[in-house]
Motif scaffolding. Structure first.
Motif, short mmCIF file in Angstrom:
data_model
loop_
_atom_site.label_atom_id
_atom_site.label_comp_id
_atom_site.label_asym_id
_atom_site.label_seq_id
_atom_site.Cartn_x
_atom_site.Cartn_y
_atom_site.Cartn_z
N GLY A 8 14.88 -17.91 -18.04
CA GLY A 8 14.58 -18.40 -16.91
C GLY A 8 12.87 -17.40 -16.77
N SER A 9 12.11 -17.83 -16.63
CA SER A 9 10.24 -17.79 -16.55
C SER A 9 10.30 -17.85 -14.78
N GLU A 281 22.18 -12.76 -27.57
CA GLU A 281 21.60 -11.03 -27.61
C GLU A 281 22.52 -10.05 -26.67
N SER A 282 22.26 -8.75 -26.90
CA SER A 282 23.05 -7.71 -26.05
C SER A 282 21.96 -7.16 -24.92
N ALA A 283 22.56 -6.75 -23.67
CA ALA A 283 21.93 -6.10 -22.65
C ALA A 283 22.55 -5.09 -21.95
N ASP A 284 21.83 -4.35 -21.11
CA ASP A 284 23.08 -4.05 -20.43
C ASP A 284 23.12 -4.47 -18.94
N VAL A 285 21.84 -5.24 -18.58
CA VAL A 285 22.04 -6.36 -17.62
C VAL A 285 21.66 -7.96 -17.11
N VAL A 286 22.17 -8.82 -17.23
CA VAL A 286 21.86 -10.02 -16.87
C VAL A 286 21.19 -10.60 -15.53
N VAL A 287 19.90 -11.22 -15.60
CA VAL A 287 19.50 -12.06 -14.66
C VAL A 287 19.14 -13.46 -14.69
N LEU A 288 20.10 -14.21 -13.86
CA LEU A 288 20.11 -15.43 -14.00
C LEU A 288 18.55 -16.14 -12.76
N ALA A 289 17.77 -16.64 -13.59
CA ALA A 289 16.41 -16.83 -13.03
C ALA A 289 16.46 -18.81 -13.32
N CYS A 290 17.41 -19.28 -13.11
CA CYS A 290 17.76 -20.85 -13.73
C CYS A 290 17.15 -21.71 -12.59
N SER A 291 17.21 -21.55 -11.85
CA SER A 291 16.83 -23.03 -10.81
C SER A 291 18.00 -22.57 -9.39
N ALA A 292 18.61 -23.64 -8.84
CA ALA A 292 19.34 -23.59 -7.56
C ALA A 292 20.51 -24.65 -8.67
N VAL A 293 20.11 -24.90 -9.71
CA VAL A 293 21.26 -25.83 -9.64
C VAL A 293 21.47 -25.46 -11.29
N LEU A 294 20.33 -25.20 -12.15
CA LEU A 294 21.04 -24.04 -13.20
C LEU A 294 21.57 -23.12 -13.53
N LEU A 505 17.90 -25.44 -3.17
CA LEU A 505 18.64 -23.87 -2.75
C LEU A 505 20.28 -23.61 -2.63
N GLY A 506 20.93 -22.55 -2.65
CA GLY A 506 21.81 -22.04 -2.39
C GLY A 506 22.90 -22.78 -3.68
N ASN A 530 26.75 -6.17 -13.82
CA ASN A 530 25.70 -6.06 -14.00
C ASN A 530 25.63 -8.04 -14.76
N VAL A 531 25.50 -8.11 -13.15
CA VAL A 531 24.68 -10.10 -13.60
C VAL A 531 24.69 -10.10 -12.23
N TYR A 532 23.30 -10.53 -12.27
CA TYR A 532 22.98 -10.84 -10.81
C TYR A 532 21.96 -12.19 -11.11
N ALA A 533 21.75 -12.98 -9.19
CA ALA A 533 20.90 -14.06 -9.87
C ALA A 533 19.66 -13.71 -8.61
N ALA A 534 18.52 -13.85 -9.81
CA ALA A 534 17.18 -13.83 -8.31
C ALA A 534 16.46 -15.52 -8.71
N ASP A 535 17.00 -16.50 -7.72
CA ASP A 535 15.67 -17.41 -7.65
C ASP A 535 16.45 -18.45 -6.30
N GLY A 536 15.86 -19.34 -6.39
CA GLY A 536 16.38 -20.68 -5.00
C GLY A 536 18.15 -21.00 -5.36
N SER A 537 18.46 -20.20 -5.92
CA SER A 537 19.89 -20.44 -5.46
C SER A 537 20.90 -19.48 -4.79
#
Length: 580
Positions: A8-9, A281-294, A505-506, A530-537
């Protein structure tokens, strides 16, 4: 060197991508939607195909196609969502930069009592109340930083004492407020006449040149429109800074379909590329920032560990009230400008005169509405469609031809209309949630998000008290016709009361207890390393403010925790995996 995947961008994803890339991380940014901007990694304005075209938003130019990516909706678990409603459910813009470049970009802070609502205001019967895992004073420096980063106009000197009491701010806004709209000033005058305290709306729209982008020309196509002159670049600024490091890779039209993991550790993601081909795609950390629904939807699709069943729970849609002030004796030109330029926050106060007593009569400890936006209107096609919808209920009324043209020329519901949007606080209820629909699939064959949502007693009692006050404010403005109603009444005219308002939200609640929340205070999932979220969720409470500034501030706090830049906190990122 660490590598992160950001899904998510938008408001949260752009901030995290910037902070990580500037700290030396490699960052891959997956965006499901298209790229409508050029010169994203350059300097100066962001040329775009967006224009003052009302048809674009009606043809899903920047929105997800509800035929390819529908959602289902029901009001309670006893209903079959697939048989109740299938289509768009408060969908956010689906493109590089997310929704915020398509809003009217008001930028307000949550209050101290929003972060500590349970401790400071007490429990609400039926609601799953909780405190955020940090306080207003902890997030305030990040509010300051994002205001300066993307540019905010406003006037700290005119901000009411009540607002500064609950959201203290010392740093002045980087830009002065722009020209004030006539419609907003009329409603602000009405608010003052009944003892309320309107003020200049803080917004991330340039009133002067900022970040190499021009000042707003007040074209009027603001809320729900991309800016053709780049006067509100918002999330494009942090995306640009991420790309300018040379360490960020932006991939539009690429849908992440699953977070891959082994045990407590994510190994990367699976995706479908613009040509419809699968990839990983591989990574050390995954950040989910899609929206509070997605974001909770993707977590559920990925079957990420959730032993207490909290993912997707406590979804919140601010309970909007709509006020209408129609001036038969003058044209107020509310459709010209930046959607609106004045706001009022008196109704956000649980101690607003009479509110506590009204709440106690209903068996509640308190009630709150929220911020009121003063002075908005609508554009011609929307006005005409509204006439068609309303007049269609009246037998024998001709709503086409010459009478309809005359109605449009008089323009009661555009050029003579000054509207109010009041953001009612919504409580977090465990019965309101995002789950996977068992029967309806999207274009890729995945179960679509099923949204279960219904207002509770708190929302009903709050609107019973505050909706008449919104109407009174509209009447005090000098309008000859005025009224106020809950927004769901309008949306219910054409079907089920599907949530709307874009403030979702949530669903991935932050908290300290793994039994009652999904993420810890650092934004990391309790049962993943190593999974994070950073959006309205991540929101714990809904508040009565615009959510985007808090989304960005919390995302910056999370990112600085990952990089070790957050004061008083060691880096929270796990060690990079050894190459195979």
């Amino acid at each position: 060197m660490s590598k992160a995947i950001v899904v998510g961008s938008g408001a949260g994803g752009s901030i995290v991508s910037m902070a990580l890339a500037e700290a030396g991380w490699d960052v891959v940014i997956f965006e499901m939607g298209p790229q409508y901007y050029t010169n994203l990694a350059g300097t100066g304005p962001f040329p775009t195909v967006f224009s003052n075209d009302e048809l674009k938003s009606m043809r899903y130019f920047e929105q997800p196609d509800p035929l390819a990516f529908p959602r289902t909706f029901r009001q309670n678990a006893n209903q079959n969502a697939a048989a109740t409603y299938v289509g768009a459910v408060d969908d956010l813009s689906n493109q590089v930069g997310g929704t915020y470049p398509h809003s009217d970009c008001k930028f307000t802070r949550l209050w101290d009592i929003d972060f500590k609502g349970l401790s400071l205001l007490g429990p609400v019967p039926g609601a799953d109340m909780a405190d955020w895992p940090f306080e207003y004073s902890d997030i305030a420096p990040y509010y300051d930083e994002v205001e300066k980063l993307i540019g905010t106009q406003g006037d700290l000197g005119s901000t009411p004492a009540l607002v500064l009491k609950h959201a203290p701010q010392e740093q002045p806004f980087p830009m002065p407020p722009g020209a004030q709209q006539r419609s907003s000033l009329l409603l602000a005058a009405g608010a003052k006449r009944i003892g309320l305290h309107p003020y200049f709306a803080p917004m991330v729209i340039n009133s002067v040149e900022y970040n190499g982008n021009p000042a707003c020309n007040n074209c009027g196509f603001c809320s729900s429109y991309g800016c053709p002159i780049s006067a509100k670049p918002t999330t494009l600024i942090p995306l640009r800074r991420a790309l300018q490091t040379g360490r960020a890779d932006l991939r539009p039209l690429t849908q992440v379909t699953k977070v891959n993991f082994t045990g407590r550790r994510a190994t990367g993601v699976s995706f479908i590329d613009p040509q419809g081909q699968p990839g990983t795609e591989s990574a050390d950390v995954v950040v989910l920032a899609c929206s509070a629904v997605l974001t909770p939807w993707l977590a559920l699709l990925s079957e990420l560990p959730d032993p207490y069943g909290r993912i997707g729970k406590r979804i919140m849609f601010q309970n909007f009230y709509e006020g209408f002030a129609v001036f038969l004796d003058q044209r107020v030109h509310a459709y010209k400008g930046r959607a609106l330029t004045q706001i009022m926050q008196d109704f956000n106060d649980p101690d607003f005169p009479g509110a506590r007593a009204f709440a106690r009569l209903a068996g509640l400890p308190y009630i709150r509405a929220g911020l009121c936006e003063l002075g908005g209107s609508q554009n011609p096609i929307t006005e005409g469609s509204f006439y068609q919808q309303i007049l269609g209920f009246l037998p024998g009324v001709q709503f086409f031809g010459r009478p309809f043209k005359e109605l449009m020329r008089v323009s009661l519901l555009r050029d003579r209309l000054a509207g109010v949007d009041c953001f009612g606080n919504s409580m977090p209820y465990l019965t309101n949630n995002v789950t996977l629909d068992p029967t309806v699939k999207n274009f890729n064959g995945q179960p679509v998000p099923r949204i279960t949502y219904q207002n509770g007693k708190f929302e009903q009692v709050s609107q019973d008290f505050f909706v008449p006050l919104v109407a009174a404010m509209c009447g005090a403005s000098g309008a000859q016709l005025y009224a106020a109603i809950p927004k769901y009444v309008v949306t219910s005219l054409s079907g089920p009361p599907v949530p709307s308002g874009k403030h979702t939200l949530g669903g991935m609640q932050m908290g300290v207890d793994p039994k009652t929340s999904v993420l810890d205070a650092d934004g990391r999932m309790h049962f993943m390393d190593n999974v994070y979220a950073a959006d309205g969720s991540v929101f714990v409470t809904s508040s009565g403010a615009h959510p985007t500034q808090t989304i960005m501030a919390v995302a910056l706090r999370i990112a600085y925790g990952l990089t070790g830049q957050r004061p008083g906190a060691a880096a929270t990122a796990p060690a990079a995996a050894s190459p195979a």
